[in-house]
Scaffold this motif. Structure first.
Motif, PDB file in Angstrom:
ATOM      1  N   ASN A  10       0.854  -1.191   0.000  1.00  0.00           N
ATOM      2  CA  ASN A  10       0.000   0.000   0.000  1.00  0.00           C
ATOM      3  C   ASN A  10       0.892   1.244   0.000  1.00  0.00           C
ATOM      4  N   ARG A  11       0.828   2.018  -1.077  1.00  0.00           N
ATOM      5  CA  ARG A  11       1.667   3.202  -1.198  1.00  0.00           C
ATOM      6  C   ARG A  11       1.046   4.423  -0.528  1.00  0.00           C
ATOM      7  N   TRP A  12      -0.273   4.476  -0.531  1.00  0.00           N
ATOM      8  CA  TRP A  12      -0.947   5.602   0.112  1.00  0.00           C
ATOM      9  C   TRP A  12      -2.379   5.212   0.450  1.00  0.00           C
ATOM     10  N   LYS A  13      -2.986   6.015   1.322  1.00  0.00           N
ATOM     11  CA  LYS A  13      -4.353   5.771   1.760  1.00  0.00           C
ATOM     12  C   LYS A  13      -5.083   7.113   1.784  1.00  0.00           C
ATOM     13  N   LEU A  14      -6.337   7.108   1.316  1.00  0.00           N
ATOM     14  CA  LEU A  14      -7.090   8.354   1.190  1.00  0.00           C
ATOM     15  C   LEU A  14      -8.471   8.181   1.816  1.00  0.00           C
ATOM     16  N   GLU A  15      -8.812   9.061   2.734  1.00  0.00           N
ATOM     17  CA  GLU A  15     -10.147   9.018   3.333  1.00  0.00           C
ATOM     18  C   GLU A  15     -11.183   9.454   2.297  1.00  0.00           C
ATOM     19  N   ARG A  16     -12.326   8.730   2.273  1.00  0.00           N
ATOM     20  CA  ARG A  16     -13.392   9.029   1.328  1.00  0.00           C
ATOM     21  C   ARG A  16     -14.698   9.230   2.083  1.00  0.00           C
ATOM     22  N   PRO A  17     -15.709   9.869   1.456  1.00  0.00           N
ATOM     23  CA  PRO A  17     -17.002  10.050   2.129  1.00  0.00           C
ATOM     24  C   PRO A  17     -17.587   8.706   2.560  1.00  0.00           C
ATOM     25  N   LYS A  18     -18.007   8.625   3.811  1.00  0.00           N
ATOM     26  CA  LYS A  18     -18.531   7.373   4.368  1.00  0.00           C
ATOM     27  C   LYS A  18     -20.023   7.248   4.052  1.00  0.00           C
ATOM     28  N   ARG A  19     -20.304   7.017   2.783  1.00  0.00           N
ATOM     29  CA  ARG A  19     -21.671   6.844   2.303  1.00  0.00           C
ATOM     30  C   ARG A  19     -21.698   5.715   1.281  1.00  0.00           C
ATOM     31  N   ALA A  20     -22.872   5.112   1.118  1.00  0.00           N
ATOM     32  CA  ALA A  20     -23.009   4.042   0.129  1.00  0.00           C
ATOM     33  C   ALA A  20     -22.605   4.557  -1.253  1.00  0.00           C
ATOM     34  N   ASN A  21     -21.854   3.729  -1.988  1.00  0.00           N
ATOM     35  CA  ASN A  21     -21.327   4.176  -3.274  1.00  0.00           C
ATOM     36  C   ASN A  21     -21.015   2.950  -4.145  1.00  0.00           C
ATOM     37  N   TRP A  22     -21.593   2.905  -5.342  1.00  0.00           N
ATOM     38  CA  TRP A  22     -21.380   1.781  -6.260  1.00  0.00           C
ATOM     39  C   TRP A  22     -20.572   2.178  -7.494  1.00  0.00           C
ATOM     40  N   THR A  23     -20.064   3.398  -7.540  1.00  0.00           N
ATOM     41  CA  THR A  23     -19.352   3.855  -8.731  1.00  0.00           C
ATOM     42  C   THR A  23     -17.942   3.272  -8.779  1.00  0.00           C
ATOM     43  N   SER A  24     -17.390   3.215  -9.980  1.00  0.00           N
ATOM     44  CA  SER A  24     -16.030   2.712 -10.187  1.00  0.00           C
ATOM     45  C   SER A  24     -15.086   3.866 -10.518  1.00  0.00           C
ATOM     46  N   PRO A  25     -13.843   3.824 -10.035  1.00  0.00           N
ATOM     47  CA  PRO A  25     -12.859   4.823 -10.445  1.00  0.00           C
ATOM     48  C   PRO A  25     -12.567   4.677 -11.935  1.00  0.00           C
ATOM     49  N   ILE A  26     -12.225   5.783 -12.575  1.00  0.00           N
ATOM     50  CA  ILE A  26     -11.829   5.709 -13.978  1.00  0.00           C
ATOM     51  C   ILE A  26     -10.479   6.398 -14.152  1.00  0.00           C
ATOM     52  N   VAL A  27      -9.752   5.976 -15.173  1.00  0.00           N
ATOM     53  CA  VAL A  27      -8.463   6.594 -15.501  1.00  0.00           C
ATOM     54  C   VAL A  27      -8.701   7.677 -16.544  1.00  0.00           C
ATOM     55  N   PHE A  28      -8.168   8.855 -16.276  1.00  0.00           N
ATOM     56  CA  PHE A  28      -8.277   9.962 -17.235  1.00  0.00           C
ATOM     57  C   PHE A  28      -6.875  10.424 -17.599  1.00  0.00           C
ATOM     58  N   THR A  29      -6.580  10.466 -18.890  1.00  0.00           N
ATOM     59  CA  THR A  29      -5.286  10.932 -19.359  1.00  0.00           C
ATOM     60  C   THR A  29      -5.446  12.307 -19.988  1.00  0.00           C
ATOM     61  N   ASP A  30      -4.713  13.270 -19.449  1.00  0.00           N
ATOM     62  CA  ASP A  30      -4.781  14.640 -19.948  1.00  0.00           C
ATOM     63  C   ASP A  30      -4.154  14.697 -21.339  1.00  0.00           C
ATOM     64  N   PRO A  31      -4.938  15.059 -22.366  1.00  0.00           N
ATOM     65  CA  PRO A  31      -4.375  15.097 -23.725  1.00  0.00           C
ATOM     66  C   PRO A  31      -3.310  16.172 -23.897  1.00  0.00           C
ATOM     67  N   ALA A  32      -3.278  17.163 -22.998  1.00  0.00           N
ATOM     68  CA  ALA A  32      -2.299  18.244 -23.129  1.00  0.00           C
ATOM     69  C   ALA A  32      -0.892  17.796 -22.752  1.00  0.00           C
ATOM     70  N   ASN A  33      -0.783  16.905 -21.749  1.00  0.00           N
ATOM     71  CA  ASN A  33       0.547  16.509 -21.295  1.00  0.00           C
ATOM     72  C   ASN A  33       0.733  14.996 -21.173  1.00  0.00           C
ATOM     73  N   GLY A  34      -0.347  14.229 -21.398  1.00  0.00           N
ATOM     74  CA  GLY A  34      -0.250  12.780 -21.327  1.00  0.00           C
ATOM     75  C   GLY A  34      -0.220  12.213 -19.926  1.00  0.00           C
ATOM     76  N   HIS A  35      -0.400  13.067 -18.908  1.00  0.00           N
ATOM     77  CA  HIS A  35      -0.340  12.598 -17.527  1.00  0.00           C
ATOM     78  C   HIS A  35      -1.667  11.952 -17.128  1.00  0.00           C
ATOM     79  N   PRO A  36      -1.615  10.772 -16.508  1.00  0.00           N
ATOM     80  CA  PRO A  36      -2.855  10.114 -16.078  1.00  0.00           C
ATOM     81  C   PRO A  36      -3.285  10.599 -14.699  1.00  0.00           C
ATOM     82  N   SER A  37      -4.561  10.554 -14.455  1.00  0.00           N
ATOM     83  CA  SER A  37      -5.107  10.801 -13.122  1.00  0.00           C
ATOM     84  C   SER A  37      -6.216   9.790 -12.878  1.00  0.00           C
TER      85      SER A  37
END
Length: 214
Positions: A10-37
């Motif tokens: 585990n490289r890092w840990k991030l607190e998230r809203p403690k509510r029911a959630n069924w969504t999936s994370p998505i990868v977004f690549t910035d076309p301006a610099n090619g950096h992913p988020s």
């Protein structure tokens, strides 16, 4: 958690809203610099983080759905928020720019998909809606046989949607108003979204896996 794929650490840990959630994370690549988020969706909105550190890059804080996930194409993110809200991310630390918002493209349980210059949403009534990605205008609507828990998928000009009763429906989106051209009844409850790979469509129930190809 940000987990190293090679070691499992585990490289890092991030607190998230403690509510029911069924969504999936998505990868977004910035076309301006090619950096992913990584885009994390919740009832609070959409948070973009740096994959390697978990550092916040930007935050859209106007709320979002907790069931259908966002979609992205050509540097624009389409968020299930007040219908569909199209966002153009700015530089790190700055809030994204809202390009448009369309209440008439509101999805139900199913996540939106982008194919070419169109956005497709499927609502709780089983209505497939085609919208223009330039301004969010509604182009056409086609009623399918619902209800749906899974999301539609697309290949070429065809959109494939499987309802909860196991009915696979194929829509030809090249037709002026969209056209239902084929159906296949799998006869089992289908809740998961199909996937496409190697010129084949894969669909699963809780007990079976189907491969459908030419």
């Amino acid at each position: 958690l940000g987990i190293d794929a090679g070691t499992g650490i585990n490289r890092w840990k991030l607190e998230r809203p403690k509510r029911a959630n069924w969504t999936s994370p998505i990868v977004f690549t910035d076309p301006a610099n090619g950096h992913p988020s990584i885009l994390l969706q919740s009832s609070k909105g959409l948070l973009a983080i740096e994959p390697s550190t978990g550092k916040e890059l930007w935050n859209y804080a106007e709320g979002a759905s907790t069931v259908p996930s966002s979609a992205s194409s050509r540097g624009v993110i389409y968020v299930p928020s007040s219908g569909i809200t199209a966002l153009k991310p700015g530089v790190a630390g700055e809030a994204p720019t809202q390009l448009w918002r369309a209440g008439n493209l509101r999805p139900g349980t199913s996540s939106p998909i982008v194919v070419g210059d169109r956005l497709y949403t499927l609502n709780d009534a089983g209505v497939l809606t085609a919208g223009d990605i330039q301004d969010g205008s509604r182009l056409w609507q086609l009623r399918l046989k619902g209800p749906f828990s899974s999301s539609p998928v697309a290949a070429g000009r065809y959109v494939y949607a499987t309802n909860e009763k196991g009915l696979l429906q194929v829509v030809d989106t090249s037709k002026p108003e969209g056209e239902l051209i084929s159906e296949m009844d799998l006869g089992e409850t289908i809740l998961g979204t199909p996937t496409i790979s190697g010129n084949a469509l894969y669909i699963r129930s809780d007990g079976k896996l189907w491969k459908i190809s030419g």
